[in-house]
Design a protein around this motif. Structure first.
Motif, mmCIF file in Angstrom:
data_model
loop_
_atom_site.group_PDB
_atom_site.id
_atom_site.type_symbol
_atom_site.label_atom_id
_atom_site.label_comp_id
_atom_site.label_asym_id
_atom_site.label_seq_id
_atom_site.Cartn_x
_atom_site.Cartn_y
_atom_site.Cartn_z
ATOM 1 N N SER A 69 30.322 49.392 -23.939
ATOM 2 C CA SER A 69 31.252 48.237 -23.963
ATOM 3 C C SER A 69 32.586 48.580 -24.623
ATOM 4 C CB SER A 69 30.633 47.059 -24.719
ATOM 5 O OG SER A 69 29.826 46.349 -23.859
ATOM 6 N N PRO A 70 32.557 49.058 -25.881
ATOM 7 C CA PRO A 70 33.859 49.385 -26.488
ATOM 8 C C PRO A 70 34.575 50.544 -25.809
ATOM 9 C CG PRO A 70 32.045 49.936 -27.992
ATOM 10 C CD PRO A 70 31.448 49.181 -26.846
ATOM 11 N N MET A 71 33.823 51.472 -25.223
ATOM 12 C CA MET A 71 34.475 52.595 -24.521
ATOM 13 C C MET A 71 35.216 52.081 -23.283
ATOM 14 S SD MET A 71 31.329 55.283 -24.970
ATOM 15 C CE MET A 71 31.909 56.595 -23.928
ATOM 16 N N MET B 200 28.008 60.270 -19.919
ATOM 17 C CA MET B 200 28.218 60.371 -21.364
ATOM 18 C C MET B 200 26.963 59.985 -22.156
ATOM 19 S SD MET B 200 32.244 59.300 -21.524
ATOM 20 C CE MET B 200 32.543 60.302 -22.986
ATOM 21 N N SER B 201 25.877 59.681 -21.433
ATOM 22 C CA SER B 201 24.599 59.356 -22.075
ATOM 23 C C SER B 201 24.052 60.607 -22.768
ATOM 24 C CB SER B 201 23.570 58.931 -21.024
ATOM 25 O OG SER B 201 24.163 58.261 -19.937
ATOM 26 N N THR C 76 28.986 57.070 -16.734
ATOM 27 C CA THR C 76 27.750 56.366 -17.051
ATOM 28 C C THR C 76 27.461 56.535 -18.538
ATOM 29 O OG1 THR C 76 26.523 58.309 -16.248
ATOM 30 C CG2 THR C 76 26.679 56.440 -14.761
ATOM 31 N N MET C 77 26.980 55.452 -19.179
ATOM 32 C CA MET C 77 26.620 55.473 -20.600
ATOM 33 C C MET C 77 25.297 54.718 -20.736
ATOM 34 S SD MET C 77 27.337 56.813 -23.299
ATOM 35 C CE MET C 77 27.679 56.852 -25.032
ATOM 36 N N GLY D 290 26.763 50.942 -17.582
ATOM 37 C CA GLY D 290 26.085 50.991 -18.882
ATOM 38 C C GLY D 290 27.024 50.507 -19.966
ATOM 39 N N LEU D 291 27.008 49.177 -20.163
ATOM 40 C CA LEU D 291 27.985 48.562 -21.091
ATOM 41 C C LEU D 291 27.272 48.066 -22.355
ATOM 42 C CD1 LEU D 291 29.845 46.535 -18.307
ATOM 43 C CD2 LEU D 291 30.688 48.610 -19.429
#
Ligand code: NAD
Length: 290
Positions: free
Chosen positions: A17-19, A94-95, A66-67, A11-12
């Motif tokens: 993406s920044p994480m 982290m969603s 996962t985001m 999950g970018l």
């Protein structure tokens, strides 16, 4: 957890993406996957490894993060993480999803020898880029401590708030407060303008007094100028208000203001503003008055 730790990241998007980039910067080996090939390519350009799918991202990883947007995506991805993760894997979702879903994932993970944490975040895209997120973590204390070095690369305020699902409940509380403040700041702007008072000057005073908040600090200028580039989309906040109301129902409590804010956010969506920043709640309050 040290920088030799391998991290699978699924999950970018705006946040992921920044994480993932911050984890790369910290020296972790990050293998990333997103349904958007473009997002995966962006991570690869920063030194990450491309995964061809969730299973590929999970294979051999010491930690999986996962985001994802919402509960259905986590329900789709989590079983693969649990099935293909290495024994004793640390799985950090982290969603922002329903507390109930996090609890179910944690139970399924435990049955398969995987340690799961729910660790939703607050702080927005800026916080994700700067590595200054607030992270509310639910799960077993020893797992939270093991995850801490990784989480410290993503955020500054990292609090273990309780068992599985507790992170999501705290996030629901966060979102109802954020939605409520946006609604009230919107009403303040409409009142100031309708009364012939310069809203920028008025909000400067509010920001420095008891009414001051991070939202007034960061968003008052763009709100007054009607700039609603996301940030955090109305669509996602609508999802979060649903989570807050469902959590309230499950806990057996009445949250009348949360109900009203949820309706205002729903109206913003119905009026076609779903892809705008959540500060676009102002458009709904304006429309009530025009
Ligand atoms: P986003 O839509 O930008 O990112 C989600 C990413 O997941 C997308 O790139 C999408 O392609 C990918 N995805 C969807 N389904 C997938 C699947 N099955 N497999 C692999 N990838 C998949 O959303 P975001 O803004 O990054 O938010 C992510 C989560 O963080 C949400 O739950 C949101 O509520 C929460 N959050 C967002 C913010 C914010 O300011 N944007 C702040 C705090 C929390």
């Amino acid at each position: 957890m040290n920088s030799g730790t391998t991290i699978g990241f699924v999950g970018l998007g705006i946040m992921g993406s920044p994480m993932a980039a911050n984890l790369l910067k910290a020296g972790y080996a990050v293998t990333g996957y997103d349904v958007s090939a473009e997002r995966v390519a962006q991570l690869a350009a920063l030194g990450g490894k491309r995964a061809t799918g969730v299973v590929d991202a999970v294979a051999g990883a010491d930690v999986v993060i996962t985001m994802l947007p919402d509960s259905p995506q986590v329900e789709e991805v989590a079983p693969l993480v649990i099935e293909y993760g290495r024994p004793n894997l640390l799985y950090i979702d982290m969603s922002t999803i329903k507390p109930e879903t996090s609890r179910r994932v944690a139970r399924q993970a435990a049955a398969a020898g995987v340690r799961a944490l729910d660790a939703p975040v607050s702080g927005g895209e800026r916080g994700a880029i700067d590595g200054t997120l607030s992270i509310m973590v639910g799960g077993a204390p020893e797992d939270v401590e093991e995850a801490r070095p990784v989480l410290e690369r993503l955020g500054v305020t990292i609090v273990h708030v309780g068992p599985a699902g507790a992170g999501q409940t705290v996030k629901a509380a966060n979102q109802l407060v954020v939605g409520g403040i946006y609604g009230l700041v919107s009403e303040a702007i409409v009142l100031l303008e309708a009364s012939g008072v310069n809203p920028a000057a008025g909000l400067d005073v509010l920001a420095g007094g008891l009414a001051g908040s991070r939202i007034l600090e960061l968003k008052r200028h763009t709100m007054v100028k009607r700039e609603f580039v996301p940030g955090f989309r109305i669509d996602l906040h609508h999802k979060d208000m649903g989570i807050a109301l469902a959590a309230a129902r499950e806990a057996g409590v009445s949250l009348p203001l949360t109900g009203q804010v949820a309706q205002l956010v729903a109206a913003a969506r119905a009026q076609g503003h779903g892809s705008l920043d959540h500060s676009a709640l102002l458009k709904v309050i304006e429309r009530l008055n025009a």
